[in-house]
Motif scaffolding. Structure first.
Motif, mmCIF file in Angstrom:
data_model
loop_
_atom_site.group_PDB
_atom_site.id
_atom_site.type_symbol
_atom_site.label_atom_id
_atom_site.label_comp_id
_atom_site.label_asym_id
_atom_site.label_seq_id
_atom_site.Cartn_x
_atom_site.Cartn_y
_atom_site.Cartn_z
ATOM 1 N N ARG A 26 3.375 26.535 71.741
ATOM 2 C CA ARG A 26 3.625 27.227 73.006
ATOM 3 C C ARG A 26 4.721 26.442 73.708
ATOM 4 O O ARG A 26 4.510 25.362 74.237
ATOM 5 C CB ARG A 26 2.341 27.216 73.845
ATOM 6 C CG ARG A 26 2.453 27.908 75.176
ATOM 7 C CD ARG A 26 1.204 27.711 75.991
ATOM 8 N NE ARG A 26 0.941 26.318 76.294
ATOM 9 C CZ ARG A 26 1.569 25.620 77.244
ATOM 10 N NH1 ARG A 26 2.499 26.188 77.990
ATOM 11 N NH2 ARG A 26 1.268 24.340 77.445
ATOM 12 N N THR A 27 5.911 27.002 73.676
ATOM 13 C CA THR A 27 7.082 26.234 74.085
ATOM 14 C C THR A 27 7.488 26.523 75.519
ATOM 15 O O THR A 27 7.446 27.672 75.968
ATOM 16 C CB THR A 27 8.243 26.528 73.113
ATOM 17 O OG1 THR A 27 7.813 26.177 71.806
ATOM 18 C CG2 THR A 27 9.485 25.731 73.476
ATOM 19 N N VAL A 28 7.857 25.459 76.212
ATOM 20 C CA VAL A 28 8.330 25.543 77.585
ATOM 21 C C VAL A 28 9.694 24.875 77.644
ATOM 22 O O VAL A 28 9.836 23.727 77.223
ATOM 23 C CB VAL A 28 7.362 24.799 78.536
ATOM 24 C CG1 VAL A 28 7.894 24.810 79.963
ATOM 25 C CG2 VAL A 28 5.974 25.422 78.471
ATOM 26 N N ALA A 29 10.700 25.594 78.135
ATOM 27 C CA ALA A 29 12.051 25.031 78.205
ATOM 28 C C ALA A 29 12.316 24.478 79.599
ATOM 29 O O ALA A 29 12.058 25.144 80.610
ATOM 30 C CB ALA A 29 13.092 26.096 77.866
ATOM 31 N N GLN A 55 -0.388 23.938 70.319
ATOM 32 C CA GLN A 55 0.236 22.747 70.797
ATOM 33 C C GLN A 55 1.296 23.103 71.828
ATOM 34 O O GLN A 55 2.061 24.039 71.618
ATOM 35 C CB GLN A 55 0.836 22.065 69.558
ATOM 36 C CG GLN A 55 1.679 20.865 69.737
ATOM 37 C CD GLN A 55 2.258 20.487 68.383
ATOM 38 O OE1 GLN A 55 3.133 21.141 67.877
ATOM 39 N NE2 GLN A 55 1.756 19.410 67.796
ATOM 40 N N GLY A 56 1.347 22.336 72.932
ATOM 41 C CA GLY A 56 2.435 22.518 73.871
ATOM 42 C C GLY A 56 3.695 21.843 73.339
ATOM 43 O O GLY A 56 3.623 20.804 72.675
ATOM 44 N N PHE A 57 4.826 22.455 73.616
ATOM 45 C CA PHE A 57 6.096 21.962 73.096
ATOM 46 C C PHE A 57 7.099 22.083 74.228
ATOM 47 O O PHE A 57 7.367 23.184 74.710
ATOM 48 C CB PHE A 57 6.484 22.848 71.909
ATOM 49 C CG PHE A 57 7.425 22.208 70.929
ATOM 50 C CD1 PHE A 57 7.027 21.109 70.178
ATOM 51 C CD2 PHE A 57 8.692 22.727 70.726
ATOM 52 C CE1 PHE A 57 7.888 20.533 69.251
ATOM 53 C CE2 PHE A 57 9.552 22.157 69.801
ATOM 54 C CZ PHE A 57 9.145 21.055 69.059
ATOM 55 N N HIS A 58 7.628 20.948 74.685
ATOM 56 C CA HIS A 58 8.592 20.977 75.793
ATOM 57 C C HIS A 58 9.983 20.714 75.235
ATOM 58 O O HIS A 58 10.208 19.685 74.596
ATOM 59 C CB HIS A 58 8.225 19.906 76.834
ATOM 60 C CG HIS A 58 9.115 19.917 78.037
ATOM 61 N ND1 HIS A 58 9.511 18.769 78.685
ATOM 62 C CD2 HIS A 58 9.684 20.942 78.712
ATOM 63 C CE1 HIS A 58 10.290 19.098 79.710
ATOM 64 N NE2 HIS A 58 10.413 20.410 79.745
ATOM 65 N N THR A 95 -3.474 20.651 79.916
ATOM 66 C CA THR A 95 -3.013 20.360 81.275
ATOM 67 C C THR A 95 -1.950 19.268 81.311
ATOM 68 O O THR A 95 -1.617 18.757 82.382
ATOM 69 C CB THR A 95 -4.196 19.953 82.173
ATOM 70 O OG1 THR A 95 -4.906 18.892 81.532
ATOM 71 C CG2 THR A 95 -5.138 21.114 82.413
ATOM 72 N N ASP A 96 -1.405 18.881 80.143
ATOM 73 C CA ASP A 96 -0.319 17.898 80.123
ATOM 74 C C ASP A 96 0.847 18.426 80.959
ATOM 75 O O ASP A 96 1.398 19.484 80.659
ATOM 76 C CB ASP A 96 0.125 17.663 78.674
ATOM 77 C CG ASP A 96 1.148 16.535 78.548
ATOM 78 O OD1 ASP A 96 1.944 16.335 79.499
ATOM 79 O OD2 ASP A 96 1.165 15.871 77.502
ATOM 80 N N PRO A 97 1.223 17.716 82.031
ATOM 81 C CA PRO A 97 2.264 18.231 82.941
ATOM 82 C C PRO A 97 3.597 18.487 82.255
ATOM 83 O O PRO A 97 4.393 19.313 82.721
ATOM 84 C CB PRO A 97 2.406 17.134 83.999
ATOM 85 C CG PRO A 97 1.543 16.017 83.594
ATOM 86 C CD PRO A 97 0.666 16.430 82.472
ATOM 87 N N ASN A 98 3.851 17.828 81.135
ATOM 88 C CA ASN A 98 5.104 18.034 80.424
ATOM 89 C C ASN A 98 5.275 19.462 79.918
ATOM 90 O O ASN A 98 6.393 19.915 79.705
ATOM 91 C CB ASN A 98 5.172 17.085 79.222
ATOM 92 C CG ASN A 98 6.153 15.957 79.447
ATOM 93 O OD1 ASN A 98 6.619 15.756 80.559
ATOM 94 N ND2 ASN A 98 6.458 15.248 78.398
ATOM 95 N N CYS A 99 4.176 20.154 79.667
ATOM 96 C CA CYS A 99 4.253 21.503 79.097
ATOM 97 C C CYS A 99 3.709 22.564 80.048
ATOM 98 O O CYS A 99 3.219 23.614 79.619
ATOM 99 C CB CYS A 99 3.549 21.559 77.746
ATOM 100 S SG CYS A 99 4.314 20.476 76.518
ATOM 101 N N LEU A 100 3.765 22.276 81.348
ATOM 102 C CA LEU A 100 3.311 23.270 82.330
ATOM 103 C C LEU A 100 4.481 24.011 82.954
ATOM 104 O O LEU A 100 4.292 24.936 83.732
ATOM 105 C CB LEU A 100 2.493 22.594 83.436
ATOM 106 C CG LEU A 100 1.198 21.911 83.000
ATOM 107 C CD1 LEU A 100 0.481 21.326 84.205
ATOM 108 C CD2 LEU A 100 0.290 22.863 82.244
ATOM 109 N N GLY A 101 5.702 23.576 82.648
ATOM 110 C CA GLY A 101 6.868 24.181 83.278
ATOM 111 C C GLY A 101 7.085 23.600 84.662
ATOM 112 O O GLY A 101 6.409 22.655 85.074
#
Ligand SMILES: *[C@@H]1O[C@H](CO)[C@@H](O)[C@H](O)[C@H]1NC(C)=O
Ligand SMILES: *[C@@H]1O[C@H](CO)[C@@H](O)[C@H](O)[C@H]1NC(C)=O
Ligand SMILES: *[C@@H]1O[C@H](CO)[C@@H](O)[C@H](O)[C@H]1NC(C)=O
Ligand SMILES: *[C@@H]1O[C@H](CO)[C@@H](O)[C@H](O)[C@H]1NC(C)=O
Ligand SMILES: *[C@@H]1O[C@H](CO)[C@@H](O)[C@H](O)[C@H]1NC(C)=O
Ligand SMILES: *[C@@H]1O[C@H](CO)[C@@H](O)[C@H](O)[C@H]1NC(C)=O
Length: 405
Positions: free
Chosen positions: A239-242, A262-265, A284-290
């Motif tokens: 689940r990618t967040v740019a 998995q979150g992916f930033h 809830t890792d802030p890196n992948c919350l946008g």
């Protein structure tokens, strides 16, 4: 469970460039690991480009002219006799506005469902949920859990319309059967929410083994997210967040909504990969919350509507998309959406607010109003590293065409 293959299983060295793209190589690590292979990154990137191409009226032309050209294929796969890219069908728009396309990508060994996003979905739909344990027939892990598995009702409805329109993915399944390629799913924005629903539905049926989404808002409750996470084992479900994309925060964390793993930033610019990347192994890792930047929603490896060229932000182009889509949307709709305030800390369940509250702000203008930027952008996952430096270098060289195409 996805058919993960280890680096050790790769055959003769001379074959590496040919098979590296065709397999999402992982080290069979647990989902608490913070490593990701470069092959995994390139696959994710490929799925991102497809998601952005869905906004083109003609993804076939745009992709074959930009990234998936025969020339590009032959640079990396000199012996290839495969077509780089074959469109199976386009679908939609359905009654709810869902659309996308299905494509065969032999060089990736995949048949891919690509869900286009939808401008203004956050004011078209509210955040009510539907029990998908029963509706999508997801078995005991949903029916035996208190509260069951639920998902965003609007996205489930839109997904089911596509299922009907494609006769339950009949053509996709036909090509998966006849080519032997693996089945994967991707999408962007609301399309990323539908992609997660499709992945859960078709993953539970044992058909889909790879799942990607880009700039998707939360769609599942914790029970449904757990099932998704267990099906895709982290590495196979990205689940990618740019950058500071605001959309992943449009529906706040609550008892009804959480993010998948998995979150992916992906962020900034990177000479080797196009963008830097970190991974997140908690919802809830802030890196992948946008964050709070709506423009960042319009660039996932390539600007919206493109398929890999350029590989850099093109604000002119992204703004042009925004104003066209916005004009089309407001010709028939009135937004009532106010994006939630973004904070560095994950919101608690009690902070949940319906997406329909508030007064008229367009999603574009809303970015300015959504409060403090995600202050936790520092690389808390700075440990993300490649599996096997030697192989990684080779993959990067072999696949460099993606950036140059
Ligand atoms: C919220 O959305 C659901 C399904 O998408 C719909 O049935 C319901 O009427 C909506 N509720 C409101 C208050 O708009
Ligand atoms: C694909 O293969 C499976 C397993 O053999 C079969 O059940 C299914 O009907 C096939 N689907 C299509 C569309 O050919
Ligand atoms: C979760 O959804 C249910 C059913 O729509 C609703 O009654 C409940 O208030 C929601 N809970 C939260 C925290 O939003
Ligand atoms: C590119 O990104 C990777 C992964 O985030 C990082 O390890 C590497 O240092 C970056 N390279 C450059 C030149 O920025
Ligand atoms: C939002 O992102 C765009 C593209 O990266 C950038 O040009 C712009 O300065 C950002 N806006 C804010 C307020 O940070
Ligand atoms: C950015 O997009 C505009 C409009 O599509 C285009 O004319 C221009 O050439 C693009 N710039 C770059 C550097 O790609």
């Amino acid at each position: 469970m996805p058919a993960l293959r280890s680096v050790a299983a790769l055959a003769a060295l001379s074959l590496l460039p040919q098979i590296s793209l065709a397999q999402e190589v992982t080290d069979n690590s647990t989902s608490s690991d913070t490593t990701v292979s470069s092959s995994q990154y390139w696959h994710e990137r490929y799925h991102g480009l497809l998601s952005m191409a869905a906004y083109s009226d003609d993804p076939t032309t745009i992709c074959t002219q930009q990234t998936f050209t025969q020339d590009a294929l032959l640079k990396s796969f000199p012996q290839s006799t495969e077509a780089p890219w074959t469109l199976i069908q386009q679908f939609g728009p359905t009654a709810s506005g869902a659309s996308g396309f299905n494509v065969i990508i032999p060089e990736m060994d995949k048949v891919v469902i690509v869900f286009k996003g939808m401008f203004g979905w956050e004011s078209t739909f509210n955040d009510s949920v539907v029990d998908i344990g029963t509706l999508l027939n997801l078995g005991p892990k949903c029916t035996e859990v208190e509260g069951g598995c639920t998902a965003h009702a609007g996205a489930v409805q839109a997904y089911l319309e596509v299922e009907e329109a494609t006769n339950n993915w009949e053509l996709v399944e036909y090509y998966v059967n006849t080519t032997g390629h693996q089945w994967s799913v991707t999408g962007h924005g609301f399309g990323g929410m539908m992609a997660q629903i499709a992945s859960l539905r078709l993953g539970w049926q044992g058909k889909v083994h790879w799942s990607h989404s880009h700039g998707a808002a939360r769609v599942f409750n914790p029970a449904a997210a757990n099932l998704y996470n267990s099906l895709f084992q982290g590495e196979a479900g990205q689940r990618t967040v740019a950058n500071d994309d605001a959309v992943p925060g449009y529906i706040p964390e609550s008892a009804n909504y959480t993010h998948t793993l998995q979150g992916f930033h992906v962020y900034g610019e990177n000479a080797t990969y196009g963008m830097n990347f970190d991974i997140c192994n908690t919802a809830t890792d802030p890196n992948c919350l946008g964050g709070n930047n709506v423009s960042d929603h319009l660039f996932y490896y390539t600007p919206i509507g493109q398929c890999g060229n350029p590989n850099k932000q093109n604000i002119t182009q992204q703004d042009a998309y925004e104003s066209t889509a916005s004009a089309a949307f407001y010709a028939t709709a009135t937004s009532t959406f106010v994006p939630p305030t973004t904070t560095a800390e994950p919101t608690s369940t009690s902070d949940s607010q319906p997406v329909t509250t508030g007064s008229g702000v367009s999603s574009a203008a809303g970015s300015a109003a959504s409060g403090v930027a995600n202050a936790a952008k520092a690389n808390t996952n700075g440990a993300a590293k490649l599996v096997g430096t030697g192989l990684a270098g080779l993959f990067a060289t072999a696949l460099g065409f993606v950036l140059l195409a």
